[in-house]
Design an enzyme around this catalytic site. Structure first.
Site, mmCIF file in Angstrom:
data_model
loop_
_atom_site.group_PDB
_atom_site.id
_atom_site.type_symbol
_atom_site.label_atom_id
_atom_site.label_comp_id
_atom_site.label_asym_id
_atom_site.label_seq_id
_atom_site.Cartn_x
_atom_site.Cartn_y
_atom_site.Cartn_z
ATOM 1 N N ARG A 242 56.677 33.813 42.375
ATOM 2 C CA ARG A 242 55.836 35.044 42.708
ATOM 3 C C ARG A 242 56.444 35.148 44.033
ATOM 4 O O ARG A 242 56.115 34.575 45.445
ATOM 5 C CB ARG A 242 54.431 34.712 43.144
ATOM 6 C CG ARG A 242 53.479 36.137 43.846
ATOM 7 C CD ARG A 242 51.822 35.090 44.447
ATOM 8 N NE ARG A 242 50.915 34.686 43.052
ATOM 9 C CZ ARG A 242 50.125 34.312 43.621
ATOM 10 N NH1 ARG A 242 49.170 34.777 44.380
ATOM 11 N NH2 ARG A 242 49.143 34.931 41.998
ATOM 12 N N SER B 189 44.873 38.125 35.112
ATOM 13 C CA SER B 189 44.099 38.394 36.279
ATOM 14 C C SER B 189 42.930 38.100 35.877
ATOM 15 O O SER B 189 42.959 40.083 35.715
ATOM 16 C CB SER B 189 44.676 37.970 37.847
ATOM 17 O OG SER B 189 45.721 37.924 37.612
ATOM 18 N N LYS C 92 45.957 33.970 49.354
ATOM 19 C CA LYS C 92 45.662 35.362 49.278
ATOM 20 C C LYS C 92 44.896 35.713 49.285
ATOM 21 O O LYS C 92 44.119 35.391 48.731
ATOM 22 C CB LYS C 92 46.165 35.650 47.561
ATOM 23 C CG LYS C 92 46.203 36.873 46.932
ATOM 24 C CD LYS C 92 46.633 36.663 45.144
ATOM 25 C CE LYS C 92 46.718 38.421 45.074
ATOM 26 N NZ LYS C 92 47.530 38.139 43.770
#
Length: 217
Positions: A46, A114, A143
């Site tokens: 990521r 997601s 996050k």
């Protein structure tokens, strides 16, 4: 049109289990080395704010490091996943739609999505995803997510009702990864509990062991 799963894709999906390490930051390759040494089964790269060529080079390094040991998933960039020889791509709300990602990666690579609800998960599978990331299970500072923690009860419901692997994510640590596994998650995605401190390798070892214990009958 959805593409049928190939033997290669089915084989990859069967390996989607255990400790799912999300690597990034200043040195994702070093993080990957530590996570793999500790027993991570999946690496997700990521990296949001680097040039595509740089991300591709890192992804290629991870693929070489993980060969025969773990899956490599590239966040967001389906094109880079293909070019790097990775095992798949993971997309979120601001990334490519699942169907578009599938069109890029073809029938052999994995597509994850997601999700926040069971309905999200069912929709993602209908669009061509192989598995879903579900969360946040617990509160997380890693996050910013505009969603309340889902908790173990909702995780158990989603894992029992979705006909595909569920990767739990959000605030998972050493004290909670076992219960997450027991709730039915195929894998547990971890960032902070793995890399926010010393000895990521030993942290990975402990997390992987705890997950396996939680999944044991």
């Amino acid at each position: 049109m959805l593409l049928p799963a190939s033997a290669a894709r089915s084989s990859r999906l069967a390996r989607l289990r255990g400790l799912y390490a999300i690597v990034g930051g200043a040195d994702p390759v070093a993080q990957a080395v530590e996570a793999l040494a500790g027993g991570a089964s999946v690496l997700q790269l990521r990296v949001k704010e680097r040039p595509a060529g740089e991300v591709l080079a890192v992804a290629e390094r991870l693929v070489a490091l993980a060969r025969g040991r773990a899956l490599v998933i590239v966040n967001d960039r389906a094109d880079l996943a293909v070019l790097a020889g990775a095992d798949g791509v993971h997309v979120g709300d601001e990334d490519l739609p699942v169907a578009a990602a599938r069109a890029v990666v073809g029938p052999d690579l994995l597509v994850g999505r997601s999700t926040r609800t069971l309905a999200d998960g069912l929709a993602a599978l209908a669009e061509g995803a192989d598995h879903v990331g579900f969360g946040p299970i617990f509160a997380t500072a890693t996050k910013r997510i505009e969603a309340a923690p889902r908790g173990l009860g909702m995780l158990a419901e989603v894992a029992s009702r979705l006909p595909a692997p569920v990767v739990a994510i959000g605030g998972i640590g050493l004290d909670t990864i076992g219960p997450v596994a027991a709730a039915g998650a195929a894998a547990a995605a971890v960032i902070g509990a793995l890399f926010d401190g010393e000895s990521p390798r030993r942290r990975a070892e402990a997390l992987a062991v705890a997950f396996a214990a939680g999944r044991a009958p």
